[in-house]
Design a protein around this motif. Structure first.
Motif, PDB file in Angstrom:
ATOM      1  N   THR A   1      12.101  -8.265   3.940  1.00 35.20           N
ATOM      2  CA  THR A   1      11.987  -6.855   4.295  1.00 35.20           C
ATOM      3  C   THR A   1      12.297  -6.043   3.052  1.00 35.20           C
ATOM      4  OG1 THR A   1      12.663  -7.222   6.599  1.00 35.20           O
ATOM      5  CG2 THR A   1      12.863  -4.990   5.750  1.00 35.20           C
TER       6      THR A   1
ATOM      7  N   GLY B   1       6.026   5.237  11.878  1.00 37.48           N
ATOM      8  CA  GLY B   1       5.409   3.941  11.639  1.00 37.48           C
ATOM      9  C   GLY B   1       4.626   3.483  12.850  1.00 37.48           C
TER      10      GLY B   1
ATOM     11  N   LYS C   1       3.946  -1.399   9.503  1.00 37.35           N
ATOM     12  CA  LYS C   1       4.819  -0.814   8.485  1.00 37.35           C
ATOM     13  C   LYS C   1       5.553   0.392   9.049  1.00 37.35           C
ATOM     14  CE  LYS C   1       1.047   2.029   6.572  1.00 37.35           C
ATOM     15  NZ  LYS C   1       0.026   1.564   7.543  1.00 37.35           N
ATOM     16  N   ASN C   2       6.608   0.790   8.362  1.00 34.80           N
ATOM     17  CA  ASN C   2       7.272   2.069   8.578  1.00 34.80           C
ATOM     18  C   ASN C   2       7.050   2.921   7.336  1.00 34.80           C
ATOM     19  OD1 ASN C   2      10.266   0.902  10.387  1.00 34.80           O
ATOM     20  ND2 ASN C   2       8.146   0.991  11.002  1.00 34.80           N
ATOM     21  N   GLU C   3       6.955   4.232   7.527  1.00 35.84           N
ATOM     22  CA  GLU C   3       6.667   5.133   6.414  1.00 35.84           C
ATOM     23  C   GLU C   3       7.677   6.275   6.384  1.00 35.84           C
ATOM     24  OE1 GLU C   3       1.909   4.991   5.888  1.00 35.84           O
ATOM     25  OE2 GLU C   3       2.587   5.794   7.808  1.00 35.84           O
TER      26      GLU C   3
ATOM     27  N   ILE D   1       7.529   3.250   1.722  1.00 34.98           N
ATOM     28  CA  ILE D   1       7.018   2.401   2.803  1.00 34.98           C
ATOM     29  C   ILE D   1       7.973   1.228   2.985  1.00 34.98           C
ATOM     30  CG2 ILE D   1       5.109   0.924   3.579  1.00 34.98           C
ATOM     31  CD1 ILE D   1       3.243   2.561   1.788  1.00 34.98           C
ATOM     32  N   LEU D   2       8.277   0.923   4.241  1.00 36.36           N
ATOM     33  CA  LEU D   2       9.050  -0.274   4.549  1.00 36.36           C
ATOM     34  C   LEU D   2       8.105  -1.335   5.098  1.00 36.36           C
ATOM     35  CD1 LEU D   2      12.516  -0.617   6.212  1.00 36.36           C
ATOM     36  CD2 LEU D   2      10.606  -1.961   7.098  1.00 36.36           C
ATOM     37  N   GLU D   3       8.110  -2.500   4.464  1.00 33.74           N
ATOM     38  CA  GLU D   3       7.305  -3.636   4.912  1.00 33.74           C
ATOM     39  C   GLU D   3       8.244  -4.760   5.325  1.00 33.74           C
ATOM     40  OE1 GLU D   3       4.920  -4.485   1.510  1.00 33.74           O
ATOM     41  OE2 GLU D   3       3.541  -2.820   1.860  1.00 33.74           O
ATOM     42  N   SER D   4       7.895  -5.479   6.370  1.00 34.33           N
ATOM     43  CA  SER D   4       8.795  -6.522   6.849  1.00 34.33           C
ATOM     44  C   SER D   4       8.032  -7.659   7.517  1.00 34.33           C
ATOM     45  CB  SER D   4       9.797  -5.934   7.849  1.00 34.33           C
ATOM     46  OG  SER D   4      10.630  -6.947   8.378  1.00 34.33           O
TER      47      SER D   4
ATOM     48  N   ASP E   1      -5.296  -1.999   9.475  1.00 30.94           N
ATOM     49  CA  ASP E   1      -4.052  -1.466   8.928  1.00 30.94           C
ATOM     50  C   ASP E   1      -2.938  -2.440   9.295  1.00 30.94           C
ATOM     51  OD1 ASP E   1      -2.341   0.200   7.617  1.00 30.94           O
ATOM     52  OD2 ASP E   1      -2.262   1.729   9.195  1.00 30.94           O
ATOM     53  N   TYR E   2      -1.939  -2.574   8.445  1.00 32.23           N
ATOM     54  CA  TYR E   2      -0.873  -3.540   8.680  1.00 32.23           C
ATOM     55  C   TYR E   2       0.348  -2.843   9.277  1.00 32.23           C
ATOM     56  CZ  TYR E   2       1.094  -1.787   4.253  1.00 32.23           C
ATOM     57  OH  TYR E   2       1.598  -0.995   3.264  1.00 32.23           O
TER      58      TYR E   2
END
Length: 259
Positions: free
Chosen positions: A5, A92, A71-73, A49-52, A68-69
């Motif tokens: 993450t 997100g 994610k949180n923004e 952007i948070l990717e996990s 689209d993947y």
């Protein structure tokens, strides 16, 4: 394989003790509707952007056929309202799909908000009632009693009646991990049946935020969403005449939580 993450900053910003507004997908999409309106109407700028790997194993399809993947923004707006307050908006298309991911991501978010010198955190979501309601109230819970009492002076707000009820996901965990960081945090919960996307509950929450944070946005778009939803409900065979409680797909009492 170790799951990852990470938060990727795409723009370096200088913020002055920002207030955090979190609205991730949950019951009635109440918080998500609120923050999406704020991003649009305040012309907020995306900066991180948070990717996990803890997000659900899927992608979404857009109207043009591209994907689209999950994610949180993070978006920011400076000098909002009468108090010239800087605001960070977290939105997100997903939350973590298991308890381990929820805890890890919420800890990472709390750490990041501490790095941003966040002044307060407001998490926004829906409180499922399991039945149709005439007007959504905005329920309040948090880690600071003085701030709770301040919000309760605003019309259409109240303490949750079901003591011991759980606040699921980031909306709840950020209150706890915010407290550990010394950040005052409040969850605003818009009452919603929980059967459909509910712009009416989102509008009531926006009205509370307007008074609390001393700013306003144009409500024309969300008013149109409310009218469209009411029309669909009034003609839906599933829901029957508006105001009549549906007899199918009613959540159990133990699902009266925020998401």
């Amino acid at each position: 394989m170790e799951l990852e993450t990470k938060i990727k900053e795409i723009e370096e910003v200088e913020l002055d003790n920002p207030i955090i507004l979190e609205g991730l997908p949950g019951i009635g999409f109440v918080g998500k509707i609120v923050v999406d309106q704020l991003v649009k109407q305040l012309d907020a700028k995306k900066f991180a952007i948070l990717e996990s790997d803890y997000f659900p194993p899927q992608v979404t399809m857009k109207s043009d056929g591209l994907i689209d993947y999950m994610k949180n923004e993070f978006f920011y707006v400076k000098d909002v309202g009468e108090n010239n307050q800087d605001i960070v908006i977290l939105t997100g298309n997903s939350q973590a799909s298991d308890f381990e991911g929820q805890i890890l991501i919420s800890k990472i978010l709390a750490n990041y908000f501490e790095e941003l010198n966040a002044k307060k955190i407001f998490t926004l979501g829906g409180l499922g009632t399991g039945e149709m309601i005439e007007k959504s109230k905005v329920c309040v819970a948090g880690n600071n009693k003085e701030l709770i009492d301040e919000i309760l002076e605003i019309d259409n707000t109240e303490i949750r009646k079901d003591e011991g009820g759980a606040i699921i996901g980031a909306s709840g965990l950020l209150l706890y991990y915010g407290q550990k960081k010394g950040i005052d945090a409040i969850c605003l919960m818009g009452e919603t049946p929980g059967f459909y996307i509910d712009p009416s509950a989102a509008k009531e929450m926006l009205l509370v935020l307007f008074e609390l944070l001393k700013f306003e946005i144009d409500l024309d778009e969300i008013n149109e969403q409310v009218e469209d939803t009411l029309k669909k409900l009034s003609t839906s065979a599933q829901f029957g005449p508006l105001g009549v409680e549906p007899q199918i797909n009613k959540p159990n009492d133990d699902l009266r939580y925020i998401g």
